[in-house]
Scaffold this active site. Sequence first.
Site, mmCIF file in Angstrom:
data_model
loop_
_atom_site.group_PDB
_atom_site.id
_atom_site.type_symbol
_atom_site.label_atom_id
_atom_site.label_comp_id
_atom_site.label_asym_id
_atom_site.label_seq_id
_atom_site.Cartn_x
_atom_site.Cartn_y
_atom_site.Cartn_z
ATOM 1 N N SER A 35 0.813 -1.229 0.000
ATOM 2 C CA SER A 35 0.000 0.000 0.000
ATOM 3 C C SER A 35 0.840 1.270 0.000
ATOM 4 O O SER A 35 1.616 1.497 0.917
ATOM 5 C CB SER A 35 -0.889 0.058 1.247
ATOM 6 N N HIS A 70 -3.689 0.814 -4.282
ATOM 7 C CA HIS A 70 -2.961 -0.309 -4.880
ATOM 8 C C HIS A 70 -3.189 -0.304 -6.390
ATOM 9 O O HIS A 70 -4.032 -1.040 -6.889
ATOM 10 C CB HIS A 70 -3.462 -1.647 -4.349
ATOM 11 N N HIS A 94 -4.883 -9.377 -2.888
ATOM 12 C CA HIS A 94 -5.136 -9.796 -1.508
ATOM 13 C C HIS A 94 -6.193 -10.888 -1.469
ATOM 14 O O HIS A 94 -7.135 -10.895 -2.259
ATOM 15 C CB HIS A 94 -5.626 -8.610 -0.675
ATOM 16 N N TYR A 96 -8.390 -11.123 0.776
ATOM 17 C CA TYR A 96 -9.683 -10.562 1.189
ATOM 18 C C TYR A 96 -10.470 -9.950 0.035
ATOM 19 O O TYR A 96 -11.652 -9.642 0.173
ATOM 20 C CB TYR A 96 -9.515 -9.535 2.325
ATOM 21 N N GLU A 97 -9.814 -9.748 -1.114
ATOM 22 C CA GLU A 97 -10.546 -9.237 -2.273
ATOM 23 C C GLU A 97 -11.422 -10.320 -2.888
ATOM 24 O O GLU A 97 -12.221 -10.040 -3.784
ATOM 25 C CB GLU A 97 -9.567 -8.718 -3.330
ATOM 26 N N ALA A 124 2.275 -2.827 4.498
ATOM 27 C CA ALA A 124 1.968 -1.971 5.640
ATOM 28 C C ALA A 124 1.451 -2.878 6.745
ATOM 29 O O ALA A 124 0.818 -3.898 6.473
ATOM 30 C CB ALA A 124 0.907 -0.952 5.255
ATOM 31 N N MET A 227 -2.377 -8.019 6.344
ATOM 32 C CA MET A 227 -3.312 -8.846 5.567
ATOM 33 C C MET A 227 -2.733 -9.328 4.238
ATOM 34 O O MET A 227 -3.483 -9.590 3.297
ATOM 35 C CB MET A 227 -4.589 -8.039 5.286
ATOM 36 N N SER A 228 -1.414 -9.442 4.163
ATOM 37 C CA SER A 228 -0.829 -9.821 2.861
ATOM 38 C C SER A 228 0.474 -10.582 3.044
ATOM 39 O O SER A 228 0.783 -11.059 4.130
ATOM 40 C CB SER A 228 -0.565 -8.556 2.041
ATOM 41 N N ASN A 251 0.377 1.979 11.964
ATOM 42 C CA ASN A 251 -0.497 2.275 13.110
ATOM 43 C C ASN A 251 -0.154 1.347 14.275
ATOM 44 O O ASN A 251 0.414 0.274 14.081
ATOM 45 C CB ASN A 251 -1.973 2.100 12.726
ATOM 46 N N HIS A 277 -8.019 2.836 6.972
ATOM 47 C CA HIS A 277 -7.198 2.677 5.767
ATOM 48 C C HIS A 277 -6.553 3.997 5.318
ATOM 49 O O HIS A 277 -5.443 3.999 4.794
ATOM 50 C CB HIS A 277 -8.037 2.062 4.644
HETATM 51 N N1 HPA Z 1 -4.173 -4.713 11.136
HETATM 52 C C1 HPA Z 1 -4.131 -5.486 10.028
HETATM 53 N N2 HPA Z 1 -3.576 -5.099 8.897
HETATM 54 C C2 HPA Z 1 -3.011 -3.885 8.857
HETATM 55 C C3 HPA Z 1 -3.019 -3.029 9.965
HETATM 56 C C4 HPA Z 1 -3.636 -3.468 11.167
HETATM 57 O O1 HPA Z 1 -3.687 -2.762 12.185
HETATM 58 N N3 HPA Z 1 -2.376 -1.884 9.583
HETATM 59 C C5 HPA Z 1 -1.999 -2.049 8.298
HETATM 60 N N4 HPA Z 1 -2.386 -3.257 7.841
#
Ligand code: HPA
Length: 302
Positions: A35, A70, A94, A96-97, A124, A227-228, A251, A277
């Site tokens: 990302s 993306h 991903h 999740y897509e 990320a 998530m990747s 984060n 996001h």
């Molecule tokens: N959780 C899951 N995936 C992420 C996060 C998160 O806090 N930040 C960036 N991708």
Amino acid sequence: ENEANNEFYDTTLNYFRVKLPTELSQPKIAIICGSGLGGLVDTIDETNCNKVEFEYKDIPGFVTSTVQGHAGKLVFGLLGENQTPIVCMVGRFHFYEGHSLKQVTLPVRIFKLLGVKVLIVTNASGALNKDFRVGNVAVLTDHVSLPGLAGNNPLFGPNHDEFGPRFLPMTEPYDFDLRVLAFKAASSLNFDKGVLKEAIYCFVGGPSYETKAEARFLSTIGDIVGMSTVPEVIVARHSGMRVLGLSLVTNMVVLGKGRSADPSGDSGIIEEQPPNHEEVLEVSRSRADDMQKLVKAIIELI
Ligand code: HPA
């Protein structure tokens, strides 16, 4: 699934063979940009040489990425002073897509067939480890694949013996020597001490972020969550590629217990901010320059 026969890969491979100039047709290193981190390919121009781009929608067998931040293109070029032939995914697929893990990892098999020896994955992530800070760059030492442990592994189904073994050892997913180079590169770029952190990455399916209870559970098994990346790493290791994983902490994951509705419970807890996001993309953009420099410096050292 038609993936079981090799024609599935041949169509994609021939597409590139026909369209790529010789000097770009055998990339040594593949980079998957997470990302907001795709700006690396813009630095290919600096070297004033060939660069060829393909949009995912035009590549046979490729699906398209739907996530904001993306963009979907594959870029071949020569990078840096060493003019290293690379291939770079700007935007990844991903789970999740709604794509299958086979679709998510198809590019990695194609990289292998093109001759790639080293895969650099970036992403990320949220930090579970309280010693980490937003803006840190995590160098992956290991991972926990929660979908994998629950039966979602890209190597499910008939094994392709020509790529690698049925039962793949995963004791050393991230190459030690490449990790050493990451720290060397950071030091040569005068990155602040402590910006680079070795980390265990927890792979979750997403797309919803973690509950506080899930986050506390994950914090007992790893340092960061995302998530990747892990499906691509598994497929790359299966075919013997060396892998480096770099993750930008965007984060801090909320780990607190939250307030209690029970009058005798704890009501004075300060709520932590949930992730979103936009925040993830904002931090990625503000740190993208350093990430790109780092990846470039590492490639010069390989
Ligand atoms: N959780 C899951 N995936 C992420 C996060 C998160 O806090 N930040 C960036 N991708």
